[in-house]
Design an enzyme around this catalytic site. Sequence first.
Site, PDB file in Angstrom:
ATOM      1  N   ASP A 200     -26.760  -6.732   9.486  1.00  0.00           N
ATOM      2  CA  ASP A 200     -25.762  -5.714   9.808  1.00  0.00           C
ATOM      3  C   ASP A 200     -26.430  -4.574  10.573  1.00  0.00           C
ATOM      4  O   ASP A 200     -27.505  -4.108  10.204  1.00  0.00           O
ATOM      5  CB  ASP A 200     -25.172  -5.192   8.488  1.00  0.00           C
ATOM      6  CG  ASP A 200     -24.049  -4.205   8.710  1.00  0.00           C
ATOM      7  OD1 ASP A 200     -23.007  -4.608   9.252  1.00  0.00           O
ATOM      8  OD2 ASP A 200     -24.209  -3.023   8.340  1.00  0.00           O
ATOM      9  N   GLU A 207     -34.100   1.337  14.964  1.00  0.00           N
ATOM     10  CA  GLU A 207     -34.305   2.646  15.607  1.00  0.00           C
ATOM     11  C   GLU A 207     -34.956   3.614  14.615  1.00  0.00           C
ATOM     12  O   GLU A 207     -34.524   3.748  13.482  1.00  0.00           O
ATOM     13  CB  GLU A 207     -32.959   3.221  16.070  1.00  0.00           C
ATOM     14  CG  GLU A 207     -33.127   4.509  16.839  1.00  0.00           C
ATOM     15  CD  GLU A 207     -31.792   5.122  17.283  1.00  0.00           C
ATOM     16  OE1 GLU A 207     -30.731   4.480  17.099  1.00  0.00           O
ATOM     17  OE2 GLU A 207     -31.842   6.252  17.780  1.00  0.00           O
ATOM     18  N   GLU A 242     -26.377  -8.630  14.327  1.00  0.00           N
ATOM     19  CA  GLU A 242     -25.269  -7.876  14.893  1.00  0.00           C
ATOM     20  C   GLU A 242     -25.879  -6.774  15.750  1.00  0.00           C
ATOM     21  O   GLU A 242     -26.423  -5.809  15.217  1.00  0.00           O
ATOM     22  CB  GLU A 242     -24.417  -7.259  13.778  1.00  0.00           C
ATOM     23  CG  GLU A 242     -23.175  -6.589  14.334  1.00  0.00           C
ATOM     24  CD  GLU A 242     -22.664  -5.406  13.501  1.00  0.00           C
ATOM     25  OE1 GLU A 242     -21.491  -5.043  13.683  1.00  0.00           O
ATOM     26  OE2 GLU A 242     -23.420  -4.835  12.712  1.00  0.00           O
ATOM     27  N   HIS A 312     -14.201  -9.078  11.362  1.00  0.00           N
ATOM     28  CA  HIS A 312     -13.610  -8.213  10.326  1.00  0.00           C
ATOM     29  C   HIS A 312     -13.496  -6.762  10.788  1.00  0.00           C
ATOM     30  O   HIS A 312     -12.917  -5.946  10.096  1.00  0.00           O
ATOM     31  CB  HIS A 312     -14.467  -8.282   9.060  1.00  0.00           C
ATOM     32  CG  HIS A 312     -15.846  -7.733   9.271  1.00  0.00           C
ATOM     33  ND1 HIS A 312     -16.755  -8.322  10.125  1.00  0.00           N
ATOM     34  CD2 HIS A 312     -16.451  -6.639   8.777  1.00  0.00           C
ATOM     35  CE1 HIS A 312     -17.859  -7.611  10.125  1.00  0.00           C
ATOM     36  NE2 HIS A 312     -17.718  -6.581   9.319  1.00  0.00           N
TER      37      HIS A 312
HETATM   38  C1  BGC Z   1     -20.063  -3.785   9.928  1.00  0.00           C
HETATM   39  C2  BGC Z   1     -18.957  -2.833   9.571  1.00  0.00           C
HETATM   40  C3  BGC Z   1     -19.542  -1.726   8.695  1.00  0.00           C
HETATM   41  C4  BGC Z   1     -20.771  -1.096   9.355  1.00  0.00           C
HETATM   42  C5  BGC Z   1     -21.536  -0.229   8.417  1.00  0.00           C
HETATM   43  C6  BGC Z   1     -20.957  -2.878  10.738  1.00  0.00           C
HETATM   44  O1  BGC Z   1     -21.578  -3.236  11.764  1.00  0.00           O
HETATM   45  O2  BGC Z   1     -19.620  -4.903  10.650  1.00  0.00           O
HETATM   46  O3  BGC Z   1     -17.903  -3.472   8.929  1.00  0.00           O
HETATM   47  O4  BGC Z   1     -18.585  -0.736   8.521  1.00  0.00           O
HETATM   48  O5  BGC Z   1     -21.649  -2.074   9.819  1.00  0.00           O
HETATM   49  O6  BGC Z   1     -22.246  -1.013   7.514  1.00  0.00           O
END
Ligand code: BGC
Length: 551
Positions: A200, A207, A242, A312
Site C-alpha cells: 500500500d 520517501e 501500489e 476499492h
Molecule cells: C489505499 C486506500 C487507503 C490509503 C491509505 C491507499 O493507497 O488504496 O484505500 O485509504 O492507501 O492507506
Amino acid sequence: MSERWYKEAVIYCIEVDTYQDSNGDGCGDLPGLISRLDYLARLGVTCLWLNPIHPSPKRDGGYDISDYYGVHPQLGTLGDFVELATQARSRGIRLVLDLVVNHTSDQHPWFQSARSDPNSPYRDFYVWTEDEPPDRRQGMVFPGEQTETWTMDDAAKLWYYHRFYEFQPDLNWSNPAVRAEIKKVMGFWLQLGASGFRIDAAPFVIEQTTPGVNPGPMDFTILDDWRQDIQWRNGEAVLLCEANVAPEDLPKYCAAALDGPNDRAHLMFAFGLNAKLWLALARCEAEPLVEALGSMPKLAAMAQWATFLRNHDELDLSKLTDEQRSDVMAAFAPKQDMRIYGRGIRRRLASMMNGDRARIELAYALQFSMPGTPVLRYGEEIGMGEQLALPGRLSVRTPMQWDDSRAAGFSTAPVAELIRPVSTRGAYSAKRVNVEAQQLDRQSLLRWFEELIRVLRECPEIGVGEVSVIDRPLPRSVLAHRFDAPEGAILLLHNLAATPVTLDLSGIDTGKRPHEVLADGRYEPPAKNLAHLELNGWGYRWIRLRRSSKV
Ligand code: BGC
C-alpha cells in the site's frame, strides 16, 4: 502453466467485511469467505487480494491498522486465516494481503506509547518535529477530507507527520527497528500461508520525510530488503506495488539497476494504462491505448504489470490532462456526487456503462487483453453498481449480492445491522443483480466472466508475451494488437464504438490456421489471410494465430 504463477494469474480483490457473513453479526468474515471458495474456483480466479483484515478502528476502511499480527475480531481468528489459506490452496487459489506500512492507526500501541513517553522504544517509530513545518498544509492525498500532513500531538507536544488522514501517523522508515519489525510482520503472514503482499502507498513508504523538503529523497533499499527477505522465506512470494507515479520512475520499483534483474517488486499496478483505458472508452477511440501501449516503460524481465479498471478506491484520473479528465468525467460521472477529490470517480463499472452489457463486456475484454495480470474487484463479475448515498469511497464497498433476499444472501442479520447497506433500489439492486440468478442463466455476465477467464488462462502469451499494436490504418474506434511468445501468438481486435466495422488485416504475420477463441457474438471464421474481418459495434474478437505444441 509454464510461467511464474503471478504472470498467469487472475487476481480477485475482496473486502472480507462485505463479502460473506457466516455468524449473523452483519459483518463479513473469513469463515464466510471460505464458504464461497467454490464459487471463486468456478469463476476461475487464481489469487485473492484481501483488503486489510487486521484489528483496526476502521476509520479508513481498515487501512488504519492497530495490530499487524492479528485478525480483526469481527472477521475471525488467526486460525480462520490459516484455514482459508489451506482451503484456497487446495483449489489452486493463492492469497495476497494488503501490507499497509506507510502508517499505522493512531490507536496502535506503538503510537500510543511513542506519544506519551519520550523514552519509549517506539518514539522513533514515527516522524516528529518540534517546530511547525512550513509545508504542513501541502501534500494531502485526500483533499476535502484532509487539511494538513503535519499535526500537533497534544500528548507529545510535537508535530507528527501523516501523509494520509491525521489518524494515520507515518512510520519512520529510516529507523532500522521499524524495518526489522515489518520484516517480521511479513514473515509471520507468509508462515501462515500468504503468498505475497500488496504494498500500500509504496512511494510514500520509500520517501524519506523531512519538514520543508518536498518531495523527500527516495530510499529504494527498503524494497531490496523486502524482496531478499521474502524470497528467502518463501520462493513463490510476491510483492505487488501500489505506485501511481511518473512512468520513468516505475521501473525502479522492480529493479535496482537499469536493465538489471527483477530484484524488487514482482508486480506493478498499471495506473497509467488504467487512466488511458478509461479515456479510450470515454472517447470511443483507440488512440489513447495505442499511445499508452507504445509508451509503457519497460519493467525488468520477470516483473509484470497488474491491470485493472476499477478498484476499492476512486477511479483516479489525476494523471490525465484537464481536457482528457473532463471527457472521462462527462462520459462516466456526469453528476457532481459521482466525483471525488477533484480527480476521481466513485462509481462501479457497470453503472458507468449504463448497464449496457455490450459495453461492459468490451471494457473487460479490453482490460484482460492488456499486457499484465488482470485484477478484478469483487462484484464486478455480476455487474454490481455503487451507492452514491454512502460517503466517499464507501460507495463502491457495499455487500456482495449473492441472491435477491433482503440482505442479498450476504448476512442473516437484520438489515439495519449490516456493516453497510445492501443495494435495494434501482437497476443494480440485489433483486436484479445477484449471483444466484446469474448462475442459473447461461447468458449472464457471470457466465461470461467465467468464459473470459477460462480463455485468458489458455492464452498465456497475453500475460507473458511481447505486445505490439498492428501498424496500419484502421477505423479510429478499433484497437488491433497482438502478443507473441514462445507459447504462441494471438491477435486481439476491439471496437470501442457503436458502429460496426470491417477490417482488412491481410498481410500480417499469421499462423497456419487462425481461429477465434473469444468473441462478442457469432462471426464468419477468420480467413487464413485475415482479409475481411467483421467487428460488431462494441465488438471484440480474440484470434489465435499460433500455439506452440511444445508447451
Ligand atoms: C489505499 C486506500 C487507503 C490509503 C491509505 C491507499 O493507497 O488504496 O484505500 O485509504 O492507501 O492507506
